[in-house]
Design an enzyme around this catalytic site. Structure first.
Site, PDB file in Angstrom:
ATOM      1  N   TYR A 188      -1.162  -1.577   5.764  1.00 24.66           N
ATOM      2  CA  TYR A 188      -0.128  -0.678   5.586  1.00 24.66           C
ATOM      3  C   TYR A 188       0.357  -0.454   6.858  1.00 24.66           C
ATOM      4  O   TYR A 188      -0.307   0.620   7.364  1.00 24.66           O
ATOM      5  CB  TYR A 188      -0.739   0.455   4.512  1.00 24.66           C
ATOM      6  CG  TYR A 188       0.100   1.532   4.357  1.00 24.66           C
ATOM      7  CD1 TYR A 188       1.425   1.522   4.468  1.00 24.66           C
ATOM      8  CD2 TYR A 188      -0.643   2.482   3.627  1.00 24.66           C
ATOM      9  CE1 TYR A 188       2.129   2.681   4.039  1.00 24.66           C
ATOM     10  CE2 TYR A 188       0.282   3.601   3.003  1.00 24.66           C
ATOM     11  CZ  TYR A 188       1.501   3.827   3.326  1.00 24.66           C
ATOM     12  OH  TYR A 188       2.276   4.731   3.076  1.00 24.66           O
ATOM     13  N   LYS A 218       2.377  -4.079   3.607  1.00 28.47           N
ATOM     14  CA  LYS A 218       3.432  -2.876   2.879  1.00 28.47           C
ATOM     15  C   LYS A 218       3.881  -2.253   4.217  1.00 28.47           C
ATOM     16  O   LYS A 218       3.479  -1.673   5.026  1.00 28.47           O
ATOM     17  CB  LYS A 218       2.712  -1.882   2.359  1.00 28.47           C
ATOM     18  CG  LYS A 218       3.474  -0.783   1.923  1.00 28.47           C
ATOM     19  CD  LYS A 218       2.662   0.434   1.206  1.00 28.47           C
ATOM     20  CE  LYS A 218       3.469   1.411   0.553  1.00 28.47           C
ATOM     21  NZ  LYS A 218       4.260   2.469   1.499  1.00 28.47           N
TER      22      LYS A 218
END
Length: 354
Positions: A188, A218
């Site tokens: 992330y 992400k």
């Protein structure tokens, strides 16, 4: 066992509901004897979580009571709203919008279990963010996500004591991913919040050798050059790049992003899916129209002051589902903001007639 299939084209919402209720008692599943009771899944994992489908993934909010305790009973209604009203079947739980790092480990487990339980046979993919500021908690949450059958896990970079180079960051991620070796693992990347600005292009070099279940990123940054270089290197298509800056999604799609995870998809998921469909046709003019209108709303509310508390308020008045207040140090959106944001959103005429 090989990692489950990739989530190509995934659009997800970020969601994190809450309540003072304890977690459900369950019977152990196969392998459950290796885990304490709180790690056993409240519902069987979704047997089809490997299925890939075009769509968006909201970053779900964490519904709360006025006491600011998590409100778990709301999640069933939340899932139905996303599926039936927003045409969204993927979620990214306990992320930034879900205030995951403001919750206790036990609360995060309860929320993950409830999303898995209520999403069974309704949601295609439940990705659970398991990042924290210390390694043992990340590892505990990763093990928990694996045993409840999560379709993927994601980890944010630690941001108090920060990794200063690629090797330090990969070493941290590897220690977490190895606790759930059969679960697809996502990094992330959100440097505006973490301050960790290690380029993802650099991170990807040789990462499969160190993290065999590495599935993708992400990517919540506006640096489309870095994103484009990552996708250019991804010639075999083995990695997924889920873009997390909602107002720039169309630009990310143009350079090759194959999914989206963001907060606006909680209440603009249907419109965003229509944008993806227009882009795929291709009907660039229609796709631009959807992106411009999303940007028009976001540009308006950003000028008013737009953070997690405010977007949580937007979700409440759009869906009719009480999201409750944010957790301190965040404070409630003002009534003035709610009135102005609602009027602006109501004034927008979408190409599909909404």
């Amino acid at each position: 066992m090989t990692p489950r299939k990739k989530l190509e084209g995934l659009v997800a919402a970020t969601i994190t509901p809450m309540t003072p209720d304890g977690q459900q008692k369950t019977e152990p599943r196969s392998g459950g004897e290796f885990f304490p009771q709180q790690l056993r899944p409240p519902c069987p994992p979704n047997a089809e979580r490997g299925k890939r489908e075009l769509g968006v993934a909201p970053n779900p909010f964490s519904p709360a009571q006025f006491s600011r305790q998590i409100n778990l009973p709301v999640i069933r209604q939340y899932v139905d709203y996303l599926v039936n009203e927003q045409n969204v079947k993927n979620v990214f739980v306990n992320g930034t919008t879900g205030e995951g790092l403001s919750l206790s480990i036990q609360e995060r487990k309860q929320l993950a279990e409830e999303w898995m339980c209520q999403g069974k046979d309704k949601l295609d993919h439940v990705i659970i963010h398991v990042g924290a500021l210390n390694l043992p908690e990340c590892q505990e949450l990763a093990r928990h996500a694996a045993v409840i059958g999560a379709g993927g896990i994601a980890v944010i970079a630690p941001f108090f004591f920060k990794p200063t180079n690629k090797d330090e960051l990969v070493a941290f991620l590897q220690k977490i991913a190895s606790e759930a070796p059969e679960v697809p693992f996502y990094y992330y990347h959100i440097p505006p919040l973490t301050g960790v600005k290690i380029r993802v292009e650099e991170l990807l070099d040789g990462i499969k050798a160190q993290i065999p279940n590495f599935q993708g990123v992400k990517f919540s940054d506006t640096d489309l050059l870095d994103l484009a270089q990552c996708i250019n290197k991804n010639e075999t298509g083995e990695f997924e790049f889920l873009y997390g800056v909602d107002e720039q999604l169309l630009g990310a799609l143009a350079v090759g992003a194959n999914g989206a995870v963001g907060s606006t998809y909680n209440y603009l998921g249907r419109q965003t899916n229509l944008m993806l469909q227009a882009f795929a046709k291709p009907d660039l003019a229609l796709a631009q129209k959807y992106q411009f209108l999303t940007g028009e709303f976001l540009n308006f509310v950003i000028k008013l002051g737009f953070g997690v508390a405010q977007t949580k308020a937007v979700m409440t008045f759009v869906s009719g589902i009480p999201m409750g207040p944010p957790r301190l140090p965040l404070v409630d959106a003002s009534s003035e903001f709610i009135v102005k944001a609602k009027a602006k959103l109501d004034s927008i005429v979408w190409p599909d007639g909404d």
